[in-house]
Design a protein around this motif. Structure first.
Motif, PDB file in Angstrom:
ATOM      1  N   PHE A 109       0.841  -1.197   0.000  1.00  0.00           N
ATOM      2  CA  PHE A 109       0.000   0.000   0.000  1.00  0.00           C
ATOM      3  C   PHE A 109       0.876   1.247   0.000  1.00  0.00           C
ATOM      4  CE2 PHE A 109      -3.033  -3.043   1.798  1.00  0.00           C
ATOM      5  CZ  PHE A 109      -4.171  -2.732   1.074  1.00  0.00           C
TER       6      PHE A 109
ATOM      7  N   ARG B 262      -2.924   4.803   1.739  1.00  0.00           N
ATOM      8  CA  ARG B 262      -3.877   3.973   1.007  1.00  0.00           C
ATOM      9  C   ARG B 262      -4.512   2.922   1.919  1.00  0.00           C
ATOM     10  NH1 ARG B 262      -4.994   6.973  -3.370  1.00  0.00           N
ATOM     11  NH2 ARG B 262      -3.731   6.486  -5.197  1.00  0.00           N
ATOM     12  N   LEU B 263      -3.725   2.339   2.858  1.00  0.00           N
ATOM     13  CA  LEU B 263      -4.301   1.345   3.765  1.00  0.00           C
ATOM     14  C   LEU B 263      -5.405   1.979   4.592  1.00  0.00           C
ATOM     15  CD1 LEU B 263      -4.442  -1.419   5.026  1.00  0.00           C
ATOM     16  CD2 LEU B 263      -2.523  -0.812   6.519  1.00  0.00           C
TER      17      LEU B 263
ATOM     18  N   TYR C  71      -8.477   2.057   2.511  1.00  0.00           N
ATOM     19  CA  TYR C  71      -9.078   0.748   2.293  1.00  0.00           C
ATOM     20  C   TYR C  71      -9.743   0.225   3.562  1.00  0.00           C
ATOM     21  CZ  TYR C  71      -9.769  -3.298  -0.650  1.00  0.00           C
ATOM     22  OH  TYR C  71     -10.346  -4.266  -1.428  1.00  0.00           O
TER      23      TYR C  71
ATOM     24  N   LYS D  10     -13.099   1.642   3.582  1.00  0.00           N
ATOM     25  CA  LYS D  10     -13.952   0.941   2.611  1.00  0.00           C
ATOM     26  C   LYS D  10     -14.505  -0.345   3.216  1.00  0.00           C
ATOM     27  CE  LYS D  10     -13.817  -1.359  -1.909  1.00  0.00           C
ATOM     28  NZ  LYS D  10     -14.247  -2.667  -1.386  1.00  0.00           N
TER      29      LYS D  10
ATOM     30  N   LEU E  28      -8.305  -8.691   4.070  1.00  0.00           N
ATOM     31  CA  LEU E  28      -7.178  -8.191   3.272  1.00  0.00           C
ATOM     32  C   LEU E  28      -6.375  -9.353   2.686  1.00  0.00           C
ATOM     33  CD1 LEU E  28      -6.007  -5.201   5.484  1.00  0.00           C
ATOM     34  CD2 LEU E  28      -6.910  -5.064   3.165  1.00  0.00           C
TER      35      LEU E  28
ATOM     36  N   ARG F 213      -8.282 -10.657  -0.152  1.00  0.00           N
ATOM     37  CA  ARG F 213      -8.231  -9.719  -1.274  1.00  0.00           C
ATOM     38  C   ARG F 213      -6.951  -9.905  -2.092  1.00  0.00           C
ATOM     39  NH1 ARG F 213      -8.277  -7.264  -5.086  1.00  0.00           N
ATOM     40  NH2 ARG F 213      -9.098  -5.204  -5.566  1.00  0.00           N
TER      41      ARG F 213
ATOM     42  N   LEU G  22     -10.156   5.852  -4.447  1.00  0.00           N
ATOM     43  CA  LEU G  22     -10.510   4.454  -4.197  1.00  0.00           C
ATOM     44  C   LEU G  22     -10.437   3.644  -5.484  1.00  0.00           C
ATOM     45  CD1 LEU G  22     -11.400   2.552  -1.954  1.00  0.00           C
ATOM     46  CD2 LEU G  22     -13.756   3.110  -2.504  1.00  0.00           C
TER      47      LEU G  22
ATOM     48  N   LEU H 146      -6.933   3.026  -6.111  1.00  0.00           N
ATOM     49  CA  LEU H 146      -6.410   2.043  -5.161  1.00  0.00           C
ATOM     50  C   LEU H 146      -6.687   0.621  -5.632  1.00  0.00           C
ATOM     51  CD1 LEU H 146      -5.151   1.241  -2.486  1.00  0.00           C
ATOM     52  CD2 LEU H 146      -7.336   1.683  -1.373  1.00  0.00           C
ATOM     53  N   GLU H 147      -7.862   0.395  -6.243  1.00  0.00           N
ATOM     54  CA  GLU H 147      -8.160  -0.941  -6.755  1.00  0.00           C
ATOM     55  C   GLU H 147      -7.125  -1.341  -7.820  1.00  0.00           C
ATOM     56  OE1 GLU H 147     -10.200  -3.023  -5.684  1.00  0.00           O
ATOM     57  OE2 GLU H 147     -11.571  -1.868  -4.423  1.00  0.00           O
TER      58      GLU H 147
ATOM     59  N   ILE I 212      -3.874  -2.218  -6.053  1.00  0.00           N
ATOM     60  CA  ILE I 212      -3.922  -3.555  -5.449  1.00  0.00           C
ATOM     61  C   ILE I 212      -3.726  -4.612  -6.527  1.00  0.00           C
ATOM     62  CG2 ILE I 212      -5.448  -5.201  -4.314  1.00  0.00           C
ATOM     63  CD1 ILE I 212      -6.610  -2.911  -2.722  1.00  0.00           C
TER      64      ILE I 212
END
Length: 310
Positions: A5, A9-10, A13, A16, A32, A35, A88, A91-92, A95
């Motif tokens: 991350f 960013r963490l 998330y 979220k 996580l 994920r 967000l 961020l996807e 990841i």
């Protein structure tokens, strides 16, 4: 290995995950890990301090259930999550890239381990100068086969996860764009209704409001002025001095994507323009009474406009 991350960013998330449902700390860690397809799992020392910091900032809260803290997102947390909707989506994608990088590292590790195993076996066979038993070769080949199979499975999962993250990011961008368009349309609708109300009310303030909000106020002011006859014997009234409507009023205010915030900005601009007009032209008791009547009518119309339909 690069950080999974990026900075901050963490935190995003975690908000979220808590927006989806209240969760305790180890459930967040497990989600996580799922994920990332089991390729990465944050430690308790990483997750719990960040949850505590979010709670200190008023973005999450917790309740104790069965001896464990169950964290829930607050309205302030949802507001921050909404403000950072674009982040967000990015961020996807991040990841997805992290999963791909982790899978690549595992692939390299498997290849390196397989190559090292081959070299060790060859070295052992060369040192003893005797044939390696068939059972040993079979065991080594089976280990190599399992390692390759595991790498293929992880690569397949990483590819699927990458595709899914890309689709979710595209959907999030579309939704953000649609929300921005809806917010802009709502602001323009409310501004049009405000203009219509002031145009109908007429008078000095109605003419000024028409010029600020744009469209048709000067004509309506002329009609009102004629009926009241405040301009003297010729019957022109206040229409003689009514400014031409400016259809570009407040167009420099770029929509933020939040209709309530955009409405506050429009009202602030309207208030400032009225104050400027009062300062430049003066306020008499008669004009004050007329202004009060116009504002009362406009406030009532706006309240009706913003009240939910039944």
């Amino acid at each position: 290995m690069p950080p999974v991350f990026a900075h901050g960013r963490l935190r995003l998330y975690l908000l979220k995950l808590l927006d989806e449902a209240p969760r305790h700390g180890y459930e967040v860690i497990r989600l996580l890990e799922e994920r990332f397809q089991g390729l990465y799992a944050p430690s308790a020392g990483t997750v719990y301090p960040r949850l505590a910091k979010l709670e200190a900032e008023g973005l999450v809260t917790h309740a104790t259930e069965g001896g464990r803290k169950v964290y829930s997102i607050t309205e302030a947390g949802r507001a921050e999550l909404a403000d950072r909707g674009g982040e967000l989506a990015d961020l996807e994608l991040e990841i997805r890239d992290s999963v791909s990088e982790l899978a690549a590292e595992i692939r390299d590790d498997v290849r390196g381990a397989a190559g090292a195993l081959r070299r060790e076996m060859r070295a052992a066979a060369s040192a003893t100068a005797t044939p390696v038993e068939d059972a040993s070769w079979a065991a080594a080949k089976e280990e190599l086969r399992k390692a390759k199979q595991e790498w293929k499975e992880q690569a397949r999962r990483a590819k699927d996860e990458s595709r899914r993250a890309r689709e979710e990011a595209q959907q999030a961008r579309r939704q953000a764009k649609e929300a921005q368009e809806r917010a802009r349309e709502e602001v323009m609708r409310i501004a049009g209704q405000l203009q219509e109300q002031f145009a109908k009310s007429g008078g000095m303030l109605g003419s000024l409001a028409g010029s600020w909000l744009g469209g048709g106020a000067a004509t309506t002011g002329a009609t009102t002025g004629t009926s009241t006859g405040t301009g003297g014997g010729n019957g022109t009234g206040t229409a003689a001095g009514a400014p031409v409507a400016d259809s570009r009023w407040a167009e420099d205010l770029v929509p933020t994507g939040d209709p309530a915030r955009d409405l506050d900005r429009l009202l602030d601009r309207f208030r400032d323009d009225v104050r400027d007009a009062a300062r430049d032209h003066g306020v008499t008791p008669a004009r004050l009474a007329e202004a009060r009547a116009h504002l009362a009518a406009a406030a009532d119309r706006l309240a009706q406009t913003l009240r939910p339909s039944r």
